[in-house]
Design a protein around this motif. Structure first.
Motif, PDB file in Angstrom:
ATOM      1  N   ALA A  99     -19.403   8.895  -5.420  1.00 45.02           N
ATOM      2  CA  ALA A  99     -18.352   7.884  -5.285  1.00 45.02           C
ATOM      3  C   ALA A  99     -17.150   8.227  -6.158  1.00 45.02           C
ATOM      4  O   ALA A  99     -15.987   8.082  -5.734  1.00 45.02           O
ATOM      5  CB  ALA A  99     -18.908   6.506  -5.646  1.00 45.02           C
ATOM      6  N   LEU A 100     -17.412   8.683  -7.370  1.00 50.29           N
ATOM      7  CA  LEU A 100     -16.310   9.086  -8.246  1.00 50.29           C
ATOM      8  C   LEU A 100     -15.543  10.267  -7.659  1.00 50.29           C
ATOM      9  O   LEU A 100     -14.307  10.304  -7.689  1.00 50.29           O
ATOM     10  CB  LEU A 100     -16.849   9.436  -9.632  1.00 50.29           C
ATOM     11  CG  LEU A 100     -17.318   8.247 -10.474  1.00 50.29           C
ATOM     12  CD1 LEU A 100     -18.189   8.723 -11.637  1.00 50.29           C
ATOM     13  CD2 LEU A 100     -16.123   7.454 -11.004  1.00 50.29           C
ATOM     14  N   ARG A 101     -16.279  11.238  -7.123  1.00 51.82           N
ATOM     15  CA  ARG A 101     -15.623  12.404  -6.516  1.00 51.82           C
ATOM     16  C   ARG A 101     -14.711  11.972  -5.378  1.00 51.82           C
ATOM     17  O   ARG A 101     -13.615  12.527  -5.181  1.00 51.82           O
ATOM     18  CB  ARG A 101     -16.685  13.381  -6.002  1.00 51.82           C
ATOM     19  CG  ARG A 101     -16.116  14.704  -5.485  1.00 51.82           C
ATOM     20  CD  ARG A 101     -17.160  15.497  -4.729  1.00 51.82           C
ATOM     21  NE  ARG A 101     -17.558  14.821  -3.509  1.00 51.82           N
ATOM     22  CZ  ARG A 101     -16.839  14.794  -2.393  1.00 51.82           C
ATOM     23  NH1 ARG A 101     -15.658  15.391  -2.346  1.00 51.82           N
ATOM     24  NH2 ARG A 101     -17.283  14.160  -1.320  1.00 51.82           N
ATOM     25  N   ARG A 102     -15.132  10.966  -4.644  1.00 49.46           N
ATOM     26  CA  ARG A 102     -14.379  10.511  -3.483  1.00 49.46           C
ATOM     27  C   ARG A 102     -13.193   9.634  -3.868  1.00 49.46           C
ATOM     28  O   ARG A 102     -12.131   9.720  -3.246  1.00 49.46           O
ATOM     29  CB  ARG A 102     -15.329   9.733  -2.555  1.00 49.46           C
ATOM     30  CG  ARG A 102     -14.732   9.365  -1.217  1.00 49.46           C
ATOM     31  CD  ARG A 102     -15.755   8.650  -0.353  1.00 49.46           C
ATOM     32  NE  ARG A 102     -16.939   9.448  -0.076  1.00 49.46           N
ATOM     33  CZ  ARG A 102     -17.968   9.023   0.671  1.00 49.46           C
ATOM     34  NH1 ARG A 102     -17.940   7.802   1.205  1.00 49.46           N
ATOM     35  NH2 ARG A 102     -18.998   9.805   0.886  1.00 49.46           N
ATOM     36  N   TYR A 103     -13.354   8.803  -4.918  1.00 51.70           N
ATOM     37  CA  TYR A 103     -12.357   7.756  -5.152  1.00 51.70           C
ATOM     38  C   TYR A 103     -11.484   7.953  -6.384  1.00 51.70           C
ATOM     39  O   TYR A 103     -10.430   7.323  -6.466  1.00 51.70           O
ATOM     40  CB  TYR A 103     -13.044   6.389  -5.228  1.00 51.70           C
ATOM     41  CG  TYR A 103     -13.653   5.992  -3.897  1.00 51.70           C
ATOM     42  CD1 TYR A 103     -12.841   5.779  -2.777  1.00 51.70           C
ATOM     43  CD2 TYR A 103     -15.017   5.870  -3.754  1.00 51.70           C
ATOM     44  CE1 TYR A 103     -13.391   5.443  -1.562  1.00 51.70           C
ATOM     45  CE2 TYR A 103     -15.588   5.534  -2.528  1.00 51.70           C
ATOM     46  CZ  TYR A 103     -14.767   5.317  -1.436  1.00 51.70           C
ATOM     47  OH  TYR A 103     -15.315   4.995  -0.235  1.00 51.70           O
ATOM     48  N   VAL A 104     -11.874   8.773  -7.327  1.00 52.32           N
ATOM     49  CA  VAL A 104     -10.993   9.003  -8.476  1.00 52.32           C
ATOM     50  C   VAL A 104      -9.647   9.590  -8.020  1.00 52.32           C
ATOM     51  O   VAL A 104      -8.581   9.191  -8.517  1.00 52.32           O
ATOM     52  CB  VAL A 104     -11.678   9.889  -9.525  1.00 52.32           C
ATOM     53  CG1 VAL A 104     -10.651  10.427 -10.533  1.00 52.32           C
ATOM     54  CG2 VAL A 104     -12.759   9.113 -10.266  1.00 52.32           C
ATOM     55  N   PRO A 105      -9.637  10.517  -7.038  1.00 57.75           N
ATOM     56  CA  PRO A 105      -8.332  11.070  -6.608  1.00 57.75           C
ATOM     57  C   PRO A 105      -7.481  10.077  -5.829  1.00 57.75           C
ATOM     58  O   PRO A 105      -6.278  10.330  -5.626  1.00 57.75           O
ATOM     59  CB  PRO A 105      -8.724  12.253  -5.701  1.00 57.75           C
ATOM     60  CG  PRO A 105     -10.150  12.578  -6.070  1.00 57.75           C
ATOM     61  CD  PRO A 105     -10.774  11.264  -6.433  1.00 57.75           C
ATOM     62  N   LEU A 106      -8.056   8.967  -5.375  1.00 56.26           N
ATOM     63  CA  LEU A 106      -7.276   8.001  -4.595  1.00 56.26           C
ATOM     64  C   LEU A 106      -6.167   7.413  -5.454  1.00 56.26           C
ATOM     65  O   LEU A 106      -6.422   6.971  -6.575  1.00 56.26           O
ATOM     66  CB  LEU A 106      -8.198   6.879  -4.111  1.00 56.26           C
ATOM     67  CG  LEU A 106      -7.653   5.934  -3.046  1.00 56.26           C
ATOM     68  CD1 LEU A 106      -7.520   6.646  -1.715  1.00 56.26           C
ATOM     69  CD2 LEU A 106      -8.575   4.720  -2.912  1.00 56.26           C
ATOM     70  N   PRO A 107      -4.915   7.410  -4.966  1.00 55.11           N
ATOM     71  CA  PRO A 107      -3.826   6.839  -5.769  1.00 55.11           C
ATOM     72  C   PRO A 107      -4.140   5.382  -6.147  1.00 55.11           C
ATOM     73  O   PRO A 107      -4.539   4.587  -5.299  1.00 55.11           O
ATOM     74  CB  PRO A 107      -2.619   6.922  -4.828  1.00 55.11           C
ATOM     75  CG  PRO A 107      -2.952   8.034  -3.908  1.00 55.11           C
ATOM     76  CD  PRO A 107      -4.427   7.980  -3.708  1.00 55.11           C
ATOM     77  N   ARG A 108      -3.962   5.043  -7.387  1.00 51.35           N
ATOM     78  CA  ARG A 108      -4.304   3.711  -7.879  1.00 51.35           C
ATOM     79  C   ARG A 108      -3.533   2.621  -7.134  1.00 51.35           C
ATOM     80  O   ARG A 108      -4.065   1.547  -6.860  1.00 51.35           O
ATOM     81  CB  ARG A 108      -4.017   3.649  -9.377  1.00 51.35           C
ATOM     82  CG  ARG A 108      -4.449   2.342 -10.041  1.00 51.35           C
ATOM     83  CD  ARG A 108      -4.254   2.428 -11.543  1.00 51.35           C
ATOM     84  NE  ARG A 108      -4.776   1.223 -12.189  1.00 51.35           N
ATOM     85  CZ  ARG A 108      -4.065   0.108 -12.340  1.00 51.35           C
ATOM     86  NH1 ARG A 108      -2.824   0.041 -11.858  1.00 51.35           N
ATOM     87  NH2 ARG A 108      -4.590  -0.945 -12.934  1.00 51.35           N
ATOM     88  N   GLU A 109      -2.311   2.866  -6.788  1.00 54.26           N
ATOM     89  CA  GLU A 109      -1.475   1.864  -6.143  1.00 54.26           C
ATOM     90  C   GLU A 109      -2.035   1.479  -4.774  1.00 54.26           C
ATOM     91  O   GLU A 109      -1.879   0.371  -4.316  1.00 54.26           O
ATOM     92  CB  GLU A 109      -0.028   2.369  -5.985  1.00 54.26           C
ATOM     93  CG  GLU A 109       0.725   2.490  -7.292  1.00 54.26           C
ATOM     94  CD  GLU A 109       0.225   3.655  -8.138  1.00 54.26           C
ATOM     95  OE1 GLU A 109      -0.414   4.574  -7.581  1.00 54.26           O
ATOM     96  OE2 GLU A 109       0.476   3.654  -9.356  1.00 54.26           O
TER      97      GLU A 109
END
Length: 330
Positions: free
Chosen positions: A320-330
């Motif tokens: 999950a971290l691998r998938r979602y950490v790169p997602l722009p926070r905004e």
């Protein structure tokens, strides 16, 4: 000193003896998975069903006191929590073989972990139950809840810094460090504006019982939470943390992780309205819980190798971290 070093060695036969001698029940005990305590499913010969919990030797009796109080408040508010059966001597939490024990009501239904692809109606109800609990506990406090606890999401920075050496995969280490940076940048400045409260602390999908209806379609069969189990991770922390903990267990199986988090949050917000600042850090708190789970699993695996229960969520957390950490926070 590690809690895992003081996990009770109670066997099913010991549990059956405790039931006879302490609770006056003839019963069959079956071992259930648990992190730092011993837990047994109890099938009494009189047809009743219970859960026997044998607490860790390092457990503070005051923590069991606050758990009992909070569970009582929740029950009086109509929330689906386990009732407590006292011993034959009328003691709510007797000490047996050096450990504090509790006999809790068995709540029927299916565990949320066994529901593949939890439907939005069920996730909304999960948020509602947590919001109703937060509303019932509004204004409640207990000194024992103010503790330094490694599963408190606010402990994430120290958990990661202390345990990162146990994470040997370079990609996972980089993810953990990225979450730490986001915490420093976005959560730390917001902390003074986040309300604090006594929280359940661990609405993971092994601690949530759902109503097993009659439909053959999971989306129609499981739409209501019928039980919230185990107040053992209860802690005084930031109010939105209970939402983040619950959501972190659905990051991979949800078709849209952001919408999943919003759905749980809406249910919570209907009963315990959140501030703009609290909503603003929710995504960061989810990522914090995920990295907390991944690092803690790595540390505990080193302490007690071969215990699958301790690592059950490890790979899912890192994926999950691998998938979602790169997602722009905004």
């Amino acid at each position: 000193m590690s809690l895992l070093d003081h996990t009770p060695t109670t066997t099913a036969a010991d549990a059956e003896r405790i039931l006879r001698e302490v609770y006056g029940l003839d019963a069959t005990a079956t071992d259930l998975p648990s992190e730092r305590d011993r837990t047994f499913r109890i099938e009494a010969w009189d047809g009743t069903r219970w859960v026997l919990k044998v607490s860790n030797a390092l457990e503070d009796p005051a923590m069991l006191e606050v758990q009992t109080e909070v569970s009582g408040i929740a029950a009086r508010a109509g929330l689906p929590v386990q009732g407590l059966r006292p011993s034959v001597d009328g003691v709510a939490v007797p000490r047996v073989d050096g450990h504090l024990v509790r006999l809790l009501e068995w709540l029927p239904g299916a565990l949320l972990v066994d529901v593949e692809g939890a439907p939005p109606a069920l996730l909304h109800d999960l948020g509602s139950v947590l919001g109703r609990l937060a509303a019932a506990l509004d204004g409640y406090d207990h000194p024992a809840a103010h503790r330094d606890f490694f599963w408190d999401v606010l402990a994430m920075p120290s958990v990661v810094r202390d345990g990162l050496a146990s994470v040997t995969d370079p990609e996972r280490r980089a993810l953990a460090e990225a979450v730490l940076e986001r915490w420093t940048e976005h959560v730390v400045p917001a902390l003074p504006s986040l309300r604090r409260a006594v929280l359940h602390g661990d609405a993971n999908d092994h601690n949530v019982v759902v109503d097993a209806g009659t439909s053959d379609r999971p989306a129609e069969r499981y739409v209501r939470v019928s039980g919230l189990l185990d107040f053992g991770d209860l802690v005084h922390s930031v109010l939105p943390a209970d939402i983040a903990v619950a959501a972190s267990y659905h990051m991979l199986d949800a078709p849209d992780a952001v919408e999943m988090l919003a759905t749980i949050t809406r249910g919570f917000h209907e009963h315990r309205p959140l501030t703009e600042a609290e909503v603003g850090v929710l995504w960061d708190l989810v990522l914090a819980r995920l990295v907390q789970s991944g690092v803690t699993a790595a540390v505990q695996s080193a302490e007690r190798p071969g215990d699958d229960y301790l690592t059950v969520d490890e790979d899912a957390s890192w994926e999950a971290l691998r998938r979602y950490v790169p997602l722009p926070r905004e």
